[in-house]
Design a protein around this motif. Structure first.
Motif, PDB file in Angstrom:
ATOM      1  N   PHE A 100     -44.169  16.562 -28.663  1.00 33.21           N
ATOM      2  CA  PHE A 100     -43.866  15.209 -29.362  1.00 33.21           C
ATOM      3  C   PHE A 100     -44.975  14.862 -30.156  1.00 33.21           C
ATOM      4  N   ALA A 101     -46.387  14.888 -29.648  1.00 29.07           N
ATOM      5  CA  ALA A 101     -47.309  14.561 -30.639  1.00 29.07           C
ATOM      6  C   ALA A 101     -47.272  15.300 -31.880  1.00 29.07           C
ATOM      7  N   VAL A 102     -47.044  16.588 -31.951  1.00 31.67           N
ATOM      8  CA  VAL A 102     -46.821  17.295 -33.072  1.00 31.67           C
ATOM      9  C   VAL A 102     -45.651  16.944 -34.052  1.00 31.67           C
ATOM     10  N   LEU A 103     -44.481  16.491 -33.282  1.00 26.04           N
ATOM     11  CA  LEU A 103     -43.517  15.838 -34.095  1.00 26.04           C
ATOM     12  C   LEU A 103     -44.007  14.696 -34.683  1.00 26.04           C
ATOM     13  N   ARG A 104     -44.935  13.825 -34.087  1.00 27.64           N
ATOM     14  CA  ARG A 104     -45.436  12.577 -34.575  1.00 27.64           C
ATOM     15  C   ARG A 104     -46.180  12.800 -35.912  1.00 27.64           C
ATOM     16  N   ALA A 105     -47.118  14.118 -35.676  1.00 26.17           N
ATOM     17  CA  ALA A 105     -48.065  14.232 -36.661  1.00 26.17           C
ATOM     18  C   ALA A 105     -47.282  14.820 -37.778  1.00 26.17           C
ATOM     19  N   LEU A 106     -46.134  15.454 -37.468  1.00 26.30           N
ATOM     20  CA  LEU A 106     -45.396  15.845 -38.811  1.00 26.30           C
ATOM     21  C   LEU A 106     -44.563  14.845 -39.473  1.00 26.30           C
ATOM     22  N   GLY A 107     -44.631  13.670 -38.853  1.00 21.02           N
ATOM     23  CA  GLY A 107     -44.071  12.567 -39.577  1.00 21.02           C
ATOM     24  C   GLY A 107     -42.668  11.707 -38.893  1.00 21.02           C
ATOM     25  N   ALA A 108     -42.599  12.345 -37.587  1.00 22.07           N
ATOM     26  CA  ALA A 108     -41.373  11.824 -36.980  1.00 22.07           C
ATOM     27  C   ALA A 108     -41.663  10.377 -36.554  1.00 22.07           C
ATOM     28  N   PRO A 109     -40.740   9.383 -36.730  1.00 19.56           N
ATOM     29  CA  PRO A 109     -41.182   7.961 -36.533  1.00 19.56           C
ATOM     30  C   PRO A 109     -41.304   7.681 -34.946  1.00 19.56           C
ATOM     31  N   ARG A 110     -41.776   6.962 -34.550  1.00 18.36           N
ATOM     32  CA  ARG A 110     -41.978   6.470 -32.892  1.00 18.36           C
ATOM     33  C   ARG A 110     -40.537   6.479 -32.348  1.00 18.36           C
ATOM     34  N   SER A 111     -39.612   5.645 -33.207  1.00 16.70           N
ATOM     35  CA  SER A 111     -38.397   5.339 -32.627  1.00 16.70           C
ATOM     36  C   SER A 111     -37.727   6.640 -32.361  1.00 16.70           C
ATOM     37  N   TYR A 112     -37.843   7.664 -33.061  1.00 12.31           N
ATOM     38  CA  TYR A 112     -37.180   8.929 -32.997  1.00 12.31           C
ATOM     39  C   TYR A 112     -37.608   9.510 -31.728  1.00 12.31           C
ATOM     40  N   ILE A 113     -38.833   9.625 -31.209  1.00 11.84           N
ATOM     41  CA  ILE A 113     -39.628  10.003 -30.160  1.00 11.84           C
ATOM     42  C   ILE A 113     -38.786   9.212 -28.911  1.00 11.84           C
ATOM     43  N   PHE A 114     -38.852   7.994 -29.054  1.00 12.51           N
ATOM     44  CA  PHE A 114     -38.331   7.189 -27.902  1.00 12.51           C
ATOM     45  C   PHE A 114     -36.815   7.489 -27.746  1.00 12.51           C
ATOM     46  N   GLY A 115     -36.081   7.390 -28.822  1.00 14.46           N
ATOM     47  CA  GLY A 115     -34.623   7.600 -28.564  1.00 14.46           C
ATOM     48  C   GLY A 115     -34.382   9.301 -27.998  1.00 14.46           C
ATOM     49  N   SER A 116     -35.203   9.987 -28.425  1.00 16.69           N
ATOM     50  CA  SER A 116     -35.070  11.604 -27.886  1.00 16.69           C
ATOM     51  C   SER A 116     -35.173  11.415 -26.280  1.00 16.69           C
ATOM     52  N   ILE A 117     -36.378  10.817 -25.795  1.00 20.54           N
ATOM     53  CA  ILE A 117     -36.643  11.000 -24.583  1.00 20.54           C
ATOM     54  C   ILE A 117     -35.591  10.120 -23.621  1.00 20.54           C
ATOM     55  N   TRP A 118     -35.241   9.110 -24.071  1.00 18.39           N
ATOM     56  CA  TRP A 118     -34.224   8.009 -23.645  1.00 18.39           C
ATOM     57  C   TRP A 118     -33.018   8.673 -23.310  1.00 18.39           C
ATOM     58  N   LEU A 119     -32.522   9.220 -24.700  1.00 15.60           N
ATOM     59  CA  LEU A 119     -31.424   9.992 -24.597  1.00 15.60           C
ATOM     60  C   LEU A 119     -31.130  11.264 -23.345  1.00 15.60           C
ATOM     61  N   TYR A 120     -32.173  12.046 -23.536  1.00 15.17           N
ATOM     62  CA  TYR A 120     -32.318  13.110 -22.606  1.00 15.17           C
ATOM     63  C   TYR A 120     -32.157  12.669 -21.158  1.00 15.17           C
ATOM     64  N   VAL A 121     -33.047  11.616 -20.907  1.00 14.24           N
ATOM     65  CA  VAL A 121     -32.902  11.214 -19.328  1.00 14.24           C
ATOM     66  C   VAL A 121     -31.577  10.390 -19.242  1.00 14.24           C
ATOM     67  N   ALA A 122     -31.012   9.816 -20.108  1.00 16.49           N
ATOM     68  CA  ALA A 122     -29.571   9.135 -19.790  1.00 16.49           C
ATOM     69  C   ALA A 122     -28.445  10.271 -19.645  1.00 16.49           C
ATOM     70  N   ILE A 123     -28.732  11.324 -20.375  1.00 13.10           N
ATOM     71  CA  ILE A 123     -27.688  12.375 -20.211  1.00 13.10           C
ATOM     72  C   ILE A 123     -27.677  12.993 -18.817  1.00 13.10           C
ATOM     73  N   LEU A 124     -29.212  13.128 -18.548  1.00 10.12           N
ATOM     74  CA  LEU A 124     -29.321  13.813 -16.924  1.00 10.12           C
ATOM     75  C   LEU A 124     -28.637  12.582 -15.916  1.00 10.12           C
ATOM     76  N   VAL A 125     -28.749  11.354 -16.286  1.00 16.66           N
ATOM     77  CA  VAL A 125     -28.145  10.375 -15.192  1.00 16.66           C
ATOM     78  C   VAL A 125     -26.645  10.468 -15.161  1.00 16.66           C
ATOM     79  N   VAL A 126     -26.055  10.512 -16.459  1.00 10.84           N
ATOM     80  CA  VAL A 126     -24.306  10.630 -16.384  1.00 10.84           C
ATOM     81  C   VAL A 126     -24.219  11.685 -15.911  1.00 10.84           C
TER      82      VAL A 126
END
Length: 197
Positions: A100-126
């Motif tokens: 995730f740090a590499v993605l941020r260093a390459l220019g991925a916005p913080r919102s993308y990281i936040f959304g990716s992690i939240w969506l991953y956990v949400a899919i696991l829960v569902v």
């Protein structure tokens, strides 16, 4: 003089040869007052009279109390499952924090990281809630078949509003708790994340 008795299995057919001296009758009274009169007349030292509904009400009360205990146990189990999922996700996020740090260093916005992690956990829960409902229904079907075979009382297992509400509550709590790992990695500075890995 010693007398021995032969033990016989009780059950159908209920005939006089298998059950000698066991009289029973079913009475359908014309009124409720008549029913109570018949019951008081036949409640003696030599006979017993009862309303089947009274026995069923006691049984339903007992099963209702057991149902309440089972619901509280299910809530406790769900809380443990949510805590276990959260702990596993936090551990997993620590493993993948460099990516995730590499993605941020390459220019991925913080919102993308936040959304990716939240969506991953949400899919696991569902998926966990859906699989849990299906497994719970299957186990309840098996238990009800065994109960019916052992007692002769039909008991059908269904998924109703309480179970769906419990699963929905689990999903909502899971969605809220998914914010924790997402927010933790969202706030972590890129340089610190790269150094820490």
């Amino acid at each position: 003089m010693i007398t021995t008795t032969r033990s016989v299995k009780l059950g159908p057919p209920f005939d006089g040869v298998d059950l000698p001296g066991v009289p029973a009758m079913v009475v359908h009274p014309k009124s409720i007052a008549g029913a109570y009169g018949i019951r008081s007349s036949y409640r003696t030292d030599h006979s017993t009279a009862f309303f089947p509904a009274e026995v069923l009400i006691e049984m339903y009360q007992m099963l209702g109390n057991a149902g309440t205990v089972m619901r509280w146990m299910a809530l406790g189990t769900q809380a443990l499952v949510v805590a276990a999922i959260l702990a596993a996700v936090l551990a997993l996020m620590q493993i993948y924090r460099k990516q995730f740090a590499v993605l941020r260093a390459l220019g991925a916005p913080r919102s993308y990281i936040f959304g990716s992690i939240w969506l991953y956990v949400a899919i696991l829960v569902v998926f966990g809630a859906a699989i849990g409902l299906a497994l719970g229904w299957g186990v309840a079907q098996a238990v009800s078949q065994v109960f019916t075979a052992e007692t002769g009382m039909a008991m059908a297992a269904t998924i109703g509003r309480p179970e769906l509400g419990l699963a929905a509550g689990f999903v909502i709590i899971g969605f809220a708790l998914a914010l924790v790992p997402a927010f933790m990695l969202y706030r972590k500075p890129v340089v610190e994340a790269l150094r820490g890995s």
